[in-house]
Design a protein around this motif. Structure first.
Motif, PDB file in Angstrom:
ATOM      1  N   VAL A 163      31.200  81.177  24.284  1.00  0.00           N
ATOM      2  CA  VAL A 163      31.671  82.315  25.068  1.00  0.00           C
ATOM      3  C   VAL A 163      32.139  81.907  26.451  1.00  0.00           C
ATOM      4  O   VAL A 163      33.103  82.437  26.988  1.00  0.00           O
ATOM      5  CB  VAL A 163      30.558  83.375  25.183  1.00  0.00           C
ATOM      6  N   ASN A 164      31.434  80.951  27.043  1.00  0.00           N
ATOM      7  CA  ASN A 164      31.801  80.533  28.419  1.00  0.00           C
ATOM      8  C   ASN A 164      33.160  79.871  28.442  1.00  0.00           C
ATOM      9  O   ASN A 164      33.298  78.710  28.569  1.00  0.00           O
ATOM     10  CB  ASN A 164      30.757  79.557  28.960  1.00  0.00           C
ATOM     11  N   LEU A 180      23.873  63.525  34.508  1.00  0.00           N
ATOM     12  CA  LEU A 180      23.950  64.569  33.473  1.00  0.00           C
ATOM     13  C   LEU A 180      24.013  65.962  34.101  1.00  0.00           C
ATOM     14  O   LEU A 180      24.796  66.828  33.684  1.00  0.00           O
ATOM     15  CB  LEU A 180      22.725  64.464  32.560  1.00  0.00           C
ATOM     16  N   ARG A 187      18.878  79.362  36.002  1.00  0.00           N
ATOM     17  CA  ARG A 187      20.070  80.138  36.333  1.00  0.00           C
ATOM     18  C   ARG A 187      19.907  81.611  35.976  1.00  0.00           C
ATOM     19  O   ARG A 187      20.403  82.494  36.676  1.00  0.00           O
ATOM     20  CB  ARG A 187      21.299  79.581  35.606  1.00  0.00           C
ATOM     21  N   LYS A 215      38.375  79.084  35.375  1.00  0.00           N
ATOM     22  CA  LYS A 215      38.853  79.824  34.192  1.00  0.00           C
ATOM     23  C   LYS A 215      38.702  81.322  34.406  1.00  0.00           C
ATOM     24  O   LYS A 215      39.598  82.114  34.059  1.00  0.00           O
ATOM     25  CB  LYS A 215      38.055  79.370  32.965  1.00  0.00           C
ATOM     26  N   LEU A 260      15.739  69.653  28.889  1.00  0.00           N
ATOM     27  CA  LEU A 260      16.165  69.600  30.300  1.00  0.00           C
ATOM     28  C   LEU A 260      17.291  70.611  30.564  1.00  0.00           C
ATOM     29  O   LEU A 260      17.293  71.317  31.573  1.00  0.00           O
ATOM     30  CB  LEU A 260      16.638  68.184  30.632  1.00  0.00           C
ATOM     31  N   LYS A 261      18.242  70.664  29.632  1.00  0.00           N
ATOM     32  CA  LYS A 261      19.352  71.609  29.791  1.00  0.00           C
ATOM     33  C   LYS A 261      18.851  73.053  29.768  1.00  0.00           C
ATOM     34  O   LYS A 261      19.305  73.899  30.535  1.00  0.00           O
ATOM     35  CB  LYS A 261      20.385  71.421  28.670  1.00  0.00           C
ATOM     36  N   ARG A 295      26.524  87.759  32.650  1.00  0.00           N
ATOM     37  CA  ARG A 295      26.340  86.311  32.802  1.00  0.00           C
ATOM     38  C   ARG A 295      24.993  85.857  32.227  1.00  0.00           C
ATOM     39  O   ARG A 295      24.881  84.756  31.701  1.00  0.00           O
ATOM     40  CB  ARG A 295      26.416  85.907  34.281  1.00  0.00           C
ATOM     41  N   HIS A 299      24.298  82.815  29.556  1.00  0.00           N
ATOM     42  CA  HIS A 299      23.328  81.718  29.648  1.00  0.00           C
ATOM     43  C   HIS A 299      22.368  81.721  28.455  1.00  0.00           C
ATOM     44  O   HIS A 299      21.966  80.656  27.986  1.00  0.00           O
ATOM     45  CB  HIS A 299      22.585  81.773  30.987  1.00  0.00           C
ATOM     46  N   ASP A 315      34.482  76.569  34.691  1.00  0.00           N
ATOM     47  CA  ASP A 315      34.316  77.934  34.165  1.00  0.00           C
ATOM     48  C   ASP A 315      34.757  78.988  35.170  1.00  0.00           C
ATOM     49  O   ASP A 315      35.385  79.982  34.807  1.00  0.00           O
ATOM     50  CB  ASP A 315      32.833  78.205  33.850  1.00  0.00           C
ATOM     51  N   ARG A 369      27.627  71.438  16.430  1.00  0.00           N
ATOM     52  CA  ARG A 369      27.921  72.368  17.516  1.00  0.00           C
ATOM     53  C   ARG A 369      28.352  73.725  16.967  1.00  0.00           C
ATOM     54  O   ARG A 369      29.154  73.793  16.047  1.00  0.00           O
ATOM     55  CB  ARG A 369      29.036  71.823  18.426  1.00  0.00           C
ATOM     56  N   PHE A 373      22.237  72.996  18.366  1.00  0.00           N
ATOM     57  CA  PHE A 373      22.662  71.593  18.317  1.00  0.00           C
ATOM     58  C   PHE A 373      21.466  70.661  18.132  1.00  0.00           C
ATOM     59  O   PHE A 373      21.507  69.725  17.327  1.00  0.00           O
ATOM     60  CB  PHE A 373      23.437  71.227  19.589  1.00  0.00           C
ATOM     61  N   ASN A 398      24.289  79.949  25.978  1.00  0.00           N
ATOM     62  CA  ASN A 398      24.235  78.494  26.212  1.00  0.00           C
ATOM     63  C   ASN A 398      22.952  77.897  25.642  1.00  0.00           C
ATOM     64  O   ASN A 398      22.973  76.838  25.018  1.00  0.00           O
ATOM     65  CB  ASN A 398      24.284  78.182  27.723  1.00  0.00           C
ATOM     66  N   ILE A 434      16.584  65.839  26.084  1.00  0.00           N
ATOM     67  CA  ILE A 434      17.770  66.208  26.885  1.00  0.00           C
ATOM     68  C   ILE A 434      18.053  67.709  26.720  1.00  0.00           C
ATOM     69  O   ILE A 434      18.399  68.403  27.684  1.00  0.00           O
ATOM     70  CB  ILE A 434      18.992  65.352  26.473  1.00  0.00           C
ATOM     71  N   GLU A 451      19.106  76.260  32.369  1.00  0.00           N
ATOM     72  CA  GLU A 451      19.621  77.599  32.025  1.00  0.00           C
ATOM     73  C   GLU A 451      18.620  78.689  32.431  1.00  0.00           C
ATOM     74  O   GLU A 451      19.014  79.745  32.925  1.00  0.00           O
ATOM     75  CB  GLU A 451      19.914  77.702  30.519  1.00  0.00           C
TER      76      GLU A 451
END
Lengths: 225, 225
Positions: free
Chosen positions: A224-225, B91, A99, B105, A91-92, A199, A203, B102, A219, A213, A206, A88, A96
């Motif tokens: 920052v975000n 997800l 992005r 925010k 994948l995240k 930005r 990322h 965000d 965590r 993690f 992130n 997982i 990122e």
């Protein structure tokens, strides 16, 4: 499950290594895109910038491929607990990287908004900011590959410096605009470029949080975000 | 697997329904945050804006909870094929909702950069743009809940209108700045707000693409990002 547990584990490790390699490729692609976008900006190379914008679709395709492999890996290898968390996380991180590539594309898109010739004084401020953002991306990918929680943590710490740099450039650009309304168009463009670089740092942070993690189960606070 | 296939399916459906509900809550939170951020901006309510910035951590927590549930759902229910794709889509959508929050925010953060009193003429342009962005977020969440591929498609189509609106506001704000250098500070702030609203539309489009793919197995082309 048809295979023995040992075989399944080995197959999982192999699939996971391939997934990591794919994501590292995405990261390298994003890094190269930032470097090239900044070159296009500084040299006001609108033709190459347009090509870079077109090339971003490759990164979108790589993300779709990463997603496809994640679904396949979960279905075939049925990873549990920490392994599943790793998948997982991968994948995240793929998301990122995609992005970060988007922000490089956004920078490239702005090149045509700058005048083709003539000095733009504040333009000289941006490459240094880009270097910090780029080093964060580079180092967080190294931390991802090495599952290096401490390395990830130091990347997060650098995001404050990048934010300060952004604030300083922001104020400088505002001053340029106020001094001469002729500067407003170019300065606004550079303001958005600076924001995109800021930005990119978010990322990278992130990714660092996700790497931390996945490696520790804890965590990182003060996101920052 | 200890349960019969029928029981496992029911358990999956129940878990999935709960996950969807959590994500719908995230979406509603993000929607409310956009509405409140725009109210704070228009009324220059810096105190409420600061509270809104603080409240965003709740959305981060909801995303972490969604991630935890996804891992649990995959581990316990071992979904295959379309079901697994649905879980992964959920997800991704949770991540998009967090990002939309965000941007709300970020808008709230800008409130204190505006002068407390006095008319800011271009400020009147932004609420209409916010309404379009907000309607995209609202409708794409409805499409997610209803697994409505066609509904998702119409949200994507509206992103062009939002982009055009942004371009028009961008040019108007530049003109204000050039007319009077006193306007530069406030106009720059509003420029970033407009950009944030435009990005919210991009993320609504990302959700729409994910909903479309989960429902049809096909990718929507002409992605905006």
């Amino acid at each position: 499950m048809e295979q023995t547990q040992g075989h399944t584990l080995k197959a999982f490790d192999r699939d996971m290594a391939e997934l990591r390699e794919l994501i590292t490729d995405m990261g390298s692609f994003a890094e190269a895109a930032i470097t090239e976008a900044m070159r296009c900006l500084v040299e006001r190379d609108a033709a190459a910038a347009a090509e870079l914008v077109e090339a971003d679709v490759q990164l979108d395709d790589l993300e779709a491929e990463a997603e496809r492999r994640v679904v396949q890996l979960i279905a075939l290898r049925a990873p549990m607990a920490d392994d599943l968390r790793d998948v997982i996380a991968a994948l995240k991180i793929a998301g990122e990287c995609e992005r970060i590539g988007d922000y490089a594309k956004n920078i490239a898109r702005r090149v045509r908004r700058l005048p083709k010739k003539g000095e733009i004084e504040p333009l000289s401020l941006l490459p240094e900011m880009a270097r910090i953002a780029l080093s964060m991306v580079h180092d967080v990918l190294a931390a991802f590959v090495g599952r290096d929680a401490e390395g990830a943590k130091t990347v997060c710490a650098r995001d404050d410096a990048l934010d300060d740099f952004y604030e300083s450039i922001f104020r400088t650009l505002l001053t340029y605009m106020m001094e001469n309304s002729q500067n407003i168009g170019a300065s606004t463009t550079l303001l958005f470029v600076a924001k995109n670089l800021e930005r990119i740092g978010d990322h990278a942070t992130n990714i660092a949080e996700t790497v931390y993690f996945a490696a520790t189960g804890e965590r990182l606070v003060d996101s920052v975000n």
